[in-house]
Scaffold this motif. Structure first.
Motif, PDB file in Angstrom:
ATOM      1  N   ALA A 290       1.030  -1.195   0.148  1.00 28.63           N
ATOM      2  CA  ALA A 290      -0.035   0.133   0.209  1.00 28.63           C
ATOM      3  C   ALA A 290       0.806   1.231  -0.076  1.00 28.63           C
ATOM      4  N   PRO A 291       0.237   2.535  -0.494  1.00 24.65           N
ATOM      5  CA  PRO A 291       1.045   3.720  -0.565  1.00 24.65           C
ATOM      6  C   PRO A 291       1.468   4.135   0.929  1.00 24.65           C
ATOM      7  N   GLU A 292       0.915   3.867   1.726  1.00 24.52           N
ATOM      8  CA  GLU A 292       1.404   3.991   3.190  1.00 24.52           C
ATOM      9  C   GLU A 292       2.496   3.385   3.713  1.00 24.52           C
ATOM     10  N   GLU A 293       2.834   2.192   3.208  1.00 25.96           N
ATOM     11  CA  GLU A 293       4.000   1.176   3.617  1.00 25.96           C
ATOM     12  C   GLU A 293       5.210   1.798   2.574  1.00 25.96           C
ATOM     13  N   VAL A 294       4.785   2.112   1.530  1.00 28.16           N
ATOM     14  CA  VAL A 294       5.737   2.914   0.437  1.00 28.16           C
ATOM     15  C   VAL A 294       6.262   4.058   1.086  1.00 28.16           C
ATOM     16  N   ALA A 295       5.583   4.866   1.728  1.00 27.40           N
ATOM     17  CA  ALA A 295       5.862   6.282   2.691  1.00 27.40           C
ATOM     18  C   ALA A 295       6.760   5.643   3.671  1.00 27.40           C
ATOM     19  N   GLN A 296       6.515   4.590   4.407  1.00 30.31           N
ATOM     20  CA  GLN A 296       7.322   4.354   5.793  1.00 30.31           C
ATOM     21  C   GLN A 296       8.599   3.861   5.087  1.00 30.31           C
ATOM     22  N   LEU A 297       8.552   3.205   3.845  1.00 31.54           N
ATOM     23  CA  LEU A 297       9.916   2.691   3.538  1.00 31.54           C
ATOM     24  C   LEU A 297      11.070   3.839   2.808  1.00 31.54           C
ATOM     25  N   ALA A 298      10.167   4.736   2.018  1.00 33.43           N
ATOM     26  CA  ALA A 298      10.926   5.726   1.759  1.00 33.43           C
ATOM     27  C   ALA A 298      11.291   6.693   2.708  1.00 33.43           C
ATOM     28  N   VAL A 299      10.613   7.006   3.678  1.00 31.11           N
ATOM     29  CA  VAL A 299      11.114   7.919   4.900  1.00 31.11           C
ATOM     30  C   VAL A 299      12.280   7.129   5.546  1.00 31.11           C
ATOM     31  N   ALA A 300      12.140   5.879   5.854  1.00 31.06           N
ATOM     32  CA  ALA A 300      13.163   5.104   6.527  1.00 31.06           C
ATOM     33  C   ALA A 300      14.278   5.061   5.929  1.00 31.06           C
ATOM     34  N   GLN A 301      14.500   4.957   4.679  1.00 30.25           N
ATOM     35  CA  GLN A 301      15.631   5.015   3.698  1.00 30.25           C
ATOM     36  C   GLN A 301      16.316   6.498   3.706  1.00 30.25           C
ATOM     37  N   ARG A 302      15.280   7.615   3.481  1.00 30.00           N
ATOM     38  CA  ARG A 302      16.069   8.702   3.657  1.00 30.00           C
ATOM     39  C   ARG A 302      16.666   8.998   4.952  1.00 30.00           C
ATOM     40  N   THR A 303      15.852   8.714   6.018  1.00 34.87           N
ATOM     41  CA  THR A 303      16.508   8.884   7.324  1.00 34.87           C
ATOM     42  C   THR A 303      17.778   7.984   7.611  1.00 34.87           C
ATOM     43  N   ALA A 304      17.726   6.748   7.165  1.00 31.62           N
ATOM     44  CA  ALA A 304      19.114   6.091   7.244  1.00 31.62           C
ATOM     45  C   ALA A 304      20.164   6.752   6.684  1.00 31.62           C
ATOM     46  N   LEU A 350      29.044   6.310  13.998  1.00 37.44           N
ATOM     47  CA  LEU A 350      28.741   5.351  15.244  1.00 37.44           C
ATOM     48  C   LEU A 350      27.478   6.006  16.105  1.00 37.44           C
ATOM     49  N   PRO A 351      27.537   7.168  16.859  1.00 38.32           N
ATOM     50  CA  PRO A 351      26.486   7.464  17.651  1.00 38.32           C
ATOM     51  C   PRO A 351      25.185   7.513  16.687  1.00 38.32           C
ATOM     52  N   ILE A 352      25.074   8.143  15.560  1.00 35.47           N
ATOM     53  CA  ILE A 352      23.935   8.342  14.535  1.00 35.47           C
ATOM     54  C   ILE A 352      23.365   6.985  14.635  1.00 35.47           C
ATOM     55  N   VAL A 353      24.128   5.939  14.282  1.00 35.11           N
ATOM     56  CA  VAL A 353      23.263   4.563  13.944  1.00 35.11           C
ATOM     57  C   VAL A 353      23.086   4.098  15.340  1.00 35.11           C
ATOM     58  N   LEU A 354      23.576   4.216  16.385  1.00 37.08           N
ATOM     59  CA  LEU A 354      23.037   3.918  17.566  1.00 37.08           C
ATOM     60  C   LEU A 354      21.841   4.423  18.072  1.00 37.08           C
ATOM     61  N   VAL A 355      21.596   5.495  17.814  1.00 33.85           N
ATOM     62  CA  VAL A 355      20.325   6.097  18.075  1.00 33.85           C
ATOM     63  C   VAL A 355      19.286   5.709  17.332  1.00 33.85           C
ATOM     64  N   MET A 356      19.324   5.472  15.972  1.00 34.25           N
ATOM     65  CA  MET A 356      18.424   4.882  15.131  1.00 34.25           C
ATOM     66  C   MET A 356      18.247   3.572  15.402  1.00 34.25           C
ATOM     67  N   GLN A 379      15.815   0.519  11.383  1.00 37.48           N
ATOM     68  CA  GLN A 379      17.115  -0.209  11.768  1.00 37.48           C
ATOM     69  C   GLN A 379      17.826  -1.147  10.673  1.00 37.48           C
ATOM     70  N   ILE A 380      16.710  -1.778  10.043  1.00 36.29           N
ATOM     71  CA  ILE A 380      17.580  -2.575   9.048  1.00 36.29           C
ATOM     72  C   ILE A 380      18.311  -1.827   7.900  1.00 36.29           C
ATOM     73  N   LEU A 381      17.660  -0.760   7.356  1.00 38.55           N
ATOM     74  CA  LEU A 381      18.361   0.289   6.507  1.00 38.55           C
ATOM     75  C   LEU A 381      19.585   0.845   7.112  1.00 38.55           C
ATOM     76  N   ALA A 382      19.497   1.299   8.345  1.00 30.32           N
ATOM     77  CA  ALA A 382      20.683   1.917   9.179  1.00 30.32           C
ATOM     78  C   ALA A 382      21.794   1.051   9.267  1.00 30.32           C
ATOM     79  N   ILE A 383      21.518  -0.202   9.487  1.00 29.48           N
ATOM     80  CA  ILE A 383      22.816  -1.072   9.672  1.00 29.48           C
ATOM     81  C   ILE A 383      23.486  -1.163   8.030  1.00 29.48           C
ATOM     82  N   GLY A 384      22.817  -1.314   7.061  1.00 27.93           N
ATOM     83  CA  GLY A 384      23.335  -1.186   5.842  1.00 27.93           C
ATOM     84  C   GLY A 384      24.182  -0.091   5.318  1.00 27.93           C
ATOM     85  N   GLN A 385      23.601   0.998   5.788  1.00 28.70           N
ATOM     86  CA  GLN A 385      24.094   2.449   5.575  1.00 28.70           C
ATOM     87  C   GLN A 385      25.549   2.526   6.438  1.00 28.70           C
ATOM     88  N   PHE A 386      25.479   1.913   7.616  1.00 26.09           N
ATOM     89  CA  PHE A 386      26.812   2.109   8.455  1.00 26.09           C
ATOM     90  C   PHE A 386      27.928   1.161   7.704  1.00 26.09           C
TER      91      PHE A 386
END
Length: 467
Positions: A290-304, A350-356, A379-386
């Motif tokens: 659904a579009p709502e889940e797409v929005a969650q995914l996009a926002v999580a990716q941009r935040t990560a 490191l501090p940024i990913v720990l907060v996420m 959480q998942i995307l932040a690990i990938g970016q770290f």
């Protein structure tokens, strides 16, 4: 959806700090990690080659850029709501990918040739590489934007099965051209070591213009936000050209069409595969969830991506230096610069990913109602970016040293892997499957690139204790 009320904002901020104070182990872990690092030694080495000043300057500018991008995500989400934001972010991701493809791999080519020409005063070469890059990009991006506009109904209904997406794609399609052109100006400024000007052009101006449009005109639909973005890209391209003109000097030199294509064509494959690594999971999820889940995914990716903004900041400084050092045969200095920059990036990331990892739901709730459920995605995307940060500037090391084909071979592994994993995991786990596929693909891409750097340049970017 409108903005949060003042009382809601106060409660949200209070809740954030209450939870933060209740998790002292995060602060203790960060503190113990920092005590293990010899800051005096790091800063001493950095100051010897003037990287410290440039890196700190770049860091603060990138902080502003990251904040601008984060605020755009928050404002869009609050203004449009989860469903409207889902349509906008999906269309925006399409623009990002198609713009990158339209630039034909010229981003890093511009940085490479400009970074090598500037110390020699070859301003003619600087002009030539950008002029020819703009011509190629216009010839590719304008038709691509036209195709997106005219096929918007087909893409919305047949590919993504979301009819409401059609008008958003029509409105945002001119942004493909604007984004492509102002990115080229920013890359030239990066090669000229104009850090502030480069970041202003590629990240800050367009986001500030979009935020102003969303707030001043109280835009409430994804179509309106898409039109605002397209207009903002055109204005940014005009301003970027003016900034670029003021940064030039006088001198000779040239870059032929042959040299340009010899460098950019392998990188074109890199760009396409890198974009697939980053966004294929989101596109495949766009057709399944659904579009709502797409929005969650996009926002999580941009935040990560906030985890890796320090990587982008350091890259602004070191990429032209990589090109110059390799050209002059200064491989020992190149290794020291690469390893020292990795250590610096891990310290800040490191501090940024720990907060996420500890407060994902709280961070996602800042985007409005319906977003806190995406905490696991963050959480998942932040690990990938770290992992992306911890491996260092491996892409630039290969590109600036003329090993574009090795980088191409790297992404020929990660890109198809991202698509395959997304097709397997999204039908099973939805948006979570998309996040897992993206994180694995990003980690794979960078670890394989580490191997190529070791083989071609003789050092391992993960061996930071040698810095």
């Amino acid at each position: 959806m409108g903005f949060l009320s003042n009382s809601q904002e106060i409660f949200l901020i209070h809740d954030f700090f209450e939870k933060l104070s209740g998790n002292l182990f995060v602060l203790l872990l960060c503190s113990s990690t920092y005590r293990m690092i010899n800051f005096k030694e790091i800063f001493s080495k950095l100051s010897q080659n003037e990287l410290l000043f440039q890196a700190v300057l770049s860091f603060f500018v990138r902080v502003l850029a990251a904040l601008a991008g984060f605020i755009v995500s928050v404002v869009v989400s609050l203004q449009l709501g989860a469903e409207g934001a889902g349509y906008y972010f999906l269309a925006f991701s399409i623009v990002m990918v198609l713009s990158a493809i339209s630039r034909a791999g010229l981003d890093n080519t511009i940085v490479r040739f400009t970074g090598a020409a500037r110390p020699e005063g070859e301003w003619g070469a600087v002009r030539a590489v950008l002029r020819r890059s703009v011509i190629v990009t216009l010839l590719s991006s304008v038709p691509v934007a036209g195709v997106v506009y005219w096929l918007s109904d087909f893409l919305a209904m047949e590919v993504f099965e979301k009819p409401a997406l059609a008008e958003v794609l029509q409105a945002i399609s001119p942004g493909i051209v604007g984004l492509s052109i102002f990115t080229l100006f920013a890359m030239s400024l990066q090669g000229l070591q104009k850090v502030i000007a480069s970041v202003l052009t590629v990240n800050i101006i367009v986001n500030v213009l979009l935020i102003l449009a969303l707030l001043l005109f109280a835009l409430q639909t994804p179509q309106q936000a898409a039109w605002a973005y397209s207009i903002a890209t055109v204005l940014t391209a005009i301003l970027g050209f003016a900034i670029y003109r003021n940064a030039l000097g006088e001198g000779g030199g040239d870059v032929s069409w042959g040299e340009l294509f010899q460098s950019c064509l392998p990188l074109w494959v890199v760009v396409i595969m890198s974009q697939l690594t980053q966004f294929s999971g989101q596109f495949i999820a766009g057709a399944w969830v659904a579009p709502e889940e797409v929005a969650q995914l996009a926002v999580a990716q941009r935040t990560a991506l906030l985890t890796s903004f320090i990587l982008m900041a350091v890259n602004l400084v070191v990429a032209p230096r990589f090109a110059s050092m390799y050209k002059n045969g200064e491989l020992d200095k190149l290794e020291k610069l690469a390893l020292t920059s990795v250590k610096l990036m891990v310290i800040f990331a490191l501090p940024i990913v720990l907060v996420m990892l500890v407060f994902p739901e709280l961070i996602m709730s800042l985007f409005g109602e319906g977003f806190s459920e995406g905490g696991q995605l963050l959480q998942i995307l932040a690990i990938g970016q770290f992992i992306n940060v911890a491996t260092g500037s491996v892409g630039y090391l290969l590109t600036m040293s003329g090993h574009e084909k090795d980088l191409r071979n790297t992404v020929l592994i990660s890109g198809p892997a991202a698509i395959a994993l997304a097709f397997i995991l999204v039908p099973l786990y939805g948006a979570v499957g998309s996040a897992i596929a993206t994180a694995i693909a990003i980690a794979t891409q960078n670890l394989v690139a580490v191997w190529w750097v070791k083989k071609r340049l003789g050092f391992n970017t993960l061996a930071v204790w040698k810095a």
